[in-house]
Motif scaffolding. Structure first.
Motif, mmCIF file in Angstrom:
data_model
loop_
_atom_site.group_PDB
_atom_site.id
_atom_site.type_symbol
_atom_site.label_atom_id
_atom_site.label_comp_id
_atom_site.label_asym_id
_atom_site.label_seq_id
_atom_site.Cartn_x
_atom_site.Cartn_y
_atom_site.Cartn_z
ATOM 1 N N PHE A 212 3.233 -12.379 -0.789
ATOM 2 C CA PHE A 212 2.239 -11.867 -2.044
ATOM 3 C C PHE A 212 2.169 -10.670 -2.609
ATOM 4 N N GLN A 213 2.734 -11.202 -3.101
ATOM 5 C CA GLN A 213 3.724 -9.726 -3.865
ATOM 6 C C GLN A 213 2.955 -9.577 -4.921
ATOM 7 N N THR A 214 2.399 -8.112 -6.387
ATOM 8 C CA THR A 214 2.726 -8.266 -7.988
ATOM 9 C C THR A 214 3.842 -9.513 -8.340
ATOM 10 N N ALA B 131 -3.436 -7.799 -5.112
ATOM 11 C CA ALA B 131 -2.385 -7.497 -3.691
ATOM 12 C C ALA B 131 -2.451 -6.082 -2.999
ATOM 13 N N ASN B 132 -2.913 -4.966 -3.412
ATOM 14 C CA ASN B 132 -2.715 -3.953 -2.495
ATOM 15 C C ASN B 132 -3.901 -3.886 -1.594
ATOM 16 N N THR C 252 4.484 -11.353 3.371
ATOM 17 C CA THR C 252 5.264 -10.387 2.645
ATOM 18 C C THR C 252 5.136 -10.856 0.896
ATOM 19 N N ASP D 186 -2.877 -6.742 -9.442
ATOM 20 C CA ASP D 186 -1.886 -5.686 -8.817
ATOM 21 C C ASP D 186 -3.378 -5.425 -7.448
ATOM 22 N N ILE E 178 -4.151 -15.894 -1.298
ATOM 23 C CA ILE E 178 -2.933 -15.652 -0.486
ATOM 24 C C ILE E 178 -2.762 -17.053 0.322
ATOM 25 N N TRP F 225 -9.457 -14.054 -4.084
ATOM 26 C CA TRP F 225 -8.732 -13.471 -2.763
ATOM 27 C C TRP F 225 -8.616 -13.753 -1.734
ATOM 28 N N ASP G 123 5.295 -11.741 -8.132
ATOM 29 C CA ASP G 123 5.204 -12.905 -7.882
ATOM 30 C C ASP G 123 4.383 -13.646 -8.746
ATOM 31 N N ILE G 124 3.522 -12.544 -9.376
ATOM 32 C CA ILE G 124 2.516 -12.937 -10.600
ATOM 33 C C ILE G 124 2.368 -12.938 -11.886
ATOM 34 N N ALA H 135 -0.818 -18.830 -1.909
ATOM 35 C CA ALA H 135 1.221 -17.867 -1.893
ATOM 36 C C ALA H 135 1.608 -18.617 0.235
#
Length: 271
Positions: free
Chosen positions: A266-268, A73-74, A264, A70, A36, A32, A270-271, A39
């Motif tokens: 680190f968005q789903t 990201a949450n 912003t 997800d 971050i 995690w 982008d994964i 990213a």
């Protein structure tokens, strides 16, 4: 300043959900933090290497929004929310609450209130720019998550903040916190007793928010030279106290183009 009330439960519960899918707590937290940090640096290849580790059915056979990627990201979204509400070291609090600190590793971070009191006691500098082209450096040789440096940042925002820790997770958390709180500084991975610099992340302030980048070997050596304590042997007997480290303006040339990154990135999607 009163110790902030940090609610880590929403973040820890998400990380626990990932762990229950068959991953160790250490791996979950480490990945995690790495996701971050990568990213924010726009380092796509190592970022995607970590994501690939979560492509098993146990991670992917869930509705969109519930996949493991997800959930990471949450958890980051919850981290941003808590930081905006408390202006505190939420990342370090999650580290402790999630069970990463232990007697075996000696990882027990100083409480926020104690950090504030310690900085009040030791803060004797007015924070004004120096005439000799140097900046005051606030240093912590065993920085943990960088909590003490963040306390200093509230009082000396124009200083350079230097944290060092021999634990990789701690060094990375310090880099993230310095970036989150938009401070100029360096997070050094290495043993401060042996002056070891294994890896270094530089954070820079801007009106658009903090940025972070990892230094190369040449830049690390430049930093070591510029952060060396003042040494005047001829005047050593006249000193009233220990030498204070200073940072020369522009300690490491910013010859690598680095965009100022918002939280912003680190968005789903982008994964």
């Amino acid at each position: 300043m009163a110790s902030p009330q940090v609610d880590t439960d929403p973040i820890v519960s998400v990380l626990n959900q990932i762990q229950q899918r068959g991953h160790s707590a250490y791996t979950v937290f480490k990945d995690w933090v790495d996701l971050i940090l990568l990213a924010l640096q726009r380092r796509d290849d190592p970022y995607l290497e970590i994501v690939d580790d979560y492509n098993e059915p146990r991670d992917m056979d869930h509705p969109r929004g519930e996949r493991t990627v997800d959930l990471f990201a949450n958890a980051f979204g919850q981290l941003q929310k808590q930081m905006s509400e408390t202006n505190a070291d939420v990342l370090g609090a999650v580290y402790e609450e999630y069970g990463m600190s232990s007697n075996n590793f000696g990882q027990h971070f100083t409480p926020h209130s104690v950090c504030e009191a310690m900085f009040e006691i030791t803060h004797t500098v007015d924070g004004q720019p120096r005439d000799d082209g140097t900046q005051q450096a606030v240093t912590d040789p065993a920085c943990g998550s960088g909590r003490m440096l963040l306390c200093g940042g509230r009082r000396l925002p124009e200083a350079v903040f230097v944290g060092q820790d021999k634990d990789p997770l701690c060094a990375k958390m310090t880099a993230l916190n310095l970036c989150f709180f938009n401070l100029n500084g360096y997070a050094i991975l290495g043993d401060s007793l042996t002056l070891e610099y294994r890896r270094v992340w530089q954070t820079t302030h801007s009106p658009r928010g903090g940025a972070v980048r990892e230094l190369d070997d040449e830049q690390i050596q430049t930093l070591r030279d510029n952060l060396a304590p003042e040494d005047d042997t001829d005047a050593s007997e006249e000193r009233s106290g220990p030498a204070k480290p200073v940072a020369k303006t522009g300690s490491v040339p910013d010859d690598t183009a680095t965009e100022q990154q918002s939280l912003t990135v680190f968005q789903t999607d982008d994964i």
